[in-house]
Design an enzyme around this catalytic site. Structure first.
Site, PDB file in Angstrom:
ATOM      1  N   TRP A 145      49.443  29.480  46.580  1.00 35.35           N
ATOM      2  CA  TRP A 145      49.229  30.685  45.766  1.00 35.35           C
ATOM      3  C   TRP A 145      49.602  30.405  44.327  1.00 35.35           C
ATOM      4  CZ3 TRP A 145      53.232  35.034  47.487  1.00 35.35           C
ATOM      5  CH2 TRP A 145      54.491  34.456  47.672  1.00 35.35           C
ATOM      6  N   ASN A 146      49.145  31.295  43.436  1.00 31.60           N
ATOM      7  CA  ASN A 146      49.304  31.075  41.989  1.00 31.60           C
ATOM      8  C   ASN A 146      49.783  32.349  41.311  1.00 31.60           C
ATOM      9  OD1 ASN A 146      47.843  28.391  41.966  1.00 31.60           O
ATOM     10  ND2 ASN A 146      46.207  29.706  42.700  1.00 31.60           N
ATOM     11  N   HIS A 201      41.673  42.356  28.342  1.00 35.88           N
ATOM     12  CA  HIS A 201      40.307  42.211  27.823  1.00 35.88           C
ATOM     13  C   HIS A 201      39.847  40.755  27.841  1.00 35.88           C
ATOM     14  CE1 HIS A 201      40.093  46.482  26.501  1.00 35.88           C
ATOM     15  NE2 HIS A 201      41.404  46.328  26.621  1.00 35.88           N
ATOM     16  N   HIS A 258      35.064  41.954  31.619  1.00 38.31           N
ATOM     17  CA  HIS A 258      36.078  43.013  31.706  1.00 38.31           C
ATOM     18  C   HIS A 258      35.539  44.386  31.357  1.00 38.31           C
ATOM     19  CE1 HIS A 258      36.456  42.139  27.368  1.00 38.31           C
ATOM     20  NE2 HIS A 258      36.904  43.386  27.253  1.00 38.31           N
ATOM     21  N   ASP A 294      36.261  48.220  29.625  1.00 41.59           N
ATOM     22  CA  ASP A 294      37.003  48.938  28.574  1.00 41.59           C
ATOM     23  C   ASP A 294      37.118  50.411  28.957  1.00 41.59           C
ATOM     24  OD1 ASP A 294      37.070  46.651  27.022  1.00 41.59           O
ATOM     25  OD2 ASP A 294      35.998  47.519  25.318  1.00 41.59           O
ATOM     26  N   HIS A 329      41.400  52.536  25.296  1.00 39.58           N
ATOM     27  CA  HIS A 329      41.406  51.294  24.510  1.00 39.58           C
ATOM     28  C   HIS A 329      41.263  51.593  23.018  1.00 39.58           C
ATOM     29  CE1 HIS A 329      40.679  47.258  23.218  1.00 39.58           C
ATOM     30  NE2 HIS A 329      39.356  47.324  23.181  1.00 39.58           N
ATOM     31  N   HIS A 355      32.775  50.832  20.311  1.00 47.41           N
ATOM     32  CA  HIS A 355      34.106  51.217  20.781  1.00 47.41           C
ATOM     33  C   HIS A 355      34.435  52.648  20.360  1.00 47.41           C
ATOM     34  CE1 HIS A 355      34.639  46.865  21.398  1.00 47.41           C
ATOM     35  NE2 HIS A 355      35.642  47.179  22.178  1.00 47.41           N
TER      36      HIS A 355
END
Ligand code: 23J
Ligand code: MN
Length: 257
Positions: free
Chosen positions: A61-62, A69, A73, A75, A79, A207
């Site tokens: 596992w990590n 973002h 991804h 928004d 944001h 945005h």
């Protein structure tokens, strides 16, 4: 037959296909670079905890870290400053019904191949509607540019005066948000705005206008050339980060073959 049993049959017979619109999370995948006076988005990082070894003999596992973002991804309204008071404006608050819905694709790939600063304009949207019909309210609108086929420095396309990549004009995004009442807008580039979007009025109009109206964004999409102009269904649920402004996610489209 119920709608869902019909869908299950169509999926198993390949009559409905699942298209992956997601880039692989990888430390080498570029993130947006803002002017140096601003805080910066972190790339994806992965650190091994164990790999079937003395640190964990039967498991691998990590630990991972990144910006909200980074990579393909979502928004959320919170944001942007225009969306700071929008109800349910953070990723953990969004109605799950908003995370599955219809999608249309506006093909700007020819224009973007000619001009790194290609603009999606109201004229292009109206011409698209002449051919495909009016954009339905509450649908996702994706701007296809084939920008996702770029890699390395060509993806951000940073010049002395900042990044150059295609995006919508202020009028185009207002048409989509105010007149068509879309659910959200998605792109193949690092932002829903053009690379030079800071120079519009208002700055970063996608945005500003999307999030001020409670609409959503998707960025760093790929495989938009595998989607029809209308008729596909988008599945885009961000991670449920408390007060999160966005999140990396797997974006899938259901397409009738
Ligand atoms: C912060 C400031 C400007 C922009 C962005 C973030 C994004 O594109 C983003 O990922 O939301 S343009
Ligand atoms: Mn973003």
């Amino acid at each position: 037959m119920t709608i869902l049993s019909e869908l299950a049959n169509s999926l198993s017979q390949g009559a409905v296909q699942v298209v992956d619109l997601t880039h692989t999370l990888d430390p080498d995948f570029p993130v947006i670079i803002l002017p140096p006076e601003f805080g910066q988005c972190a790339r994806f990082r992965m650190e091994e905890i164990s790999a079937y070894d003395h640190r964990g003999p039967a498991w691998k596992w990590n630990n991972i870290s990144m910006c909200e973002h980074t990579g393909t991804h979502f928004d959320a309204p919170s944001h942007w400053i225009s969306g700071r008071d929008v109800r349910n404006g953070a990723v953990d608050e969004i109605d799950p019904a908003m995370l599955v819905g219809p999608v249309v694709v506006i093909d700007c790939s020819e224009g973007a191949a000619q001009n790194d600063d290609f603009e999606l304009t109201p004229e292009i949207i109206l011409a698209w509607e002449e051919e495909h019909g009016r954009i339905p309210a509450d649908s996702w609108v994706l701007m296809r540019t084939d920008w996702s086929k770029r890699s390395g420095d060509a993806y951000l396309n940073m010049k002395e005066d900042g990044p150059h990549s295609p995006g919508p004009t202020p009028d185009a995004i207002r048409l989509l948000v105010e007149d068509r009442d879309i659910r959200g807008f998605g792109t193949e580039t690092v932002g829903t705005d053009a690379g030079q979007g800071a120079h519009y009025t208002p700055p970063y109009p996608a945005h500003f206008t999307l999030h001020g109206a409670g609409k959503y964004g998707l960025q760093c999409l790929r495989n938009l050339d595998h989607l029809p102009p209308t008729g596909a269904m988008l599945i885009a649920p961000p991670l449920k980060i408390r007060n999160g402004t966005g999140s990396p996610l797997r974006v899938l489209a259901l397409v009738q073959g």
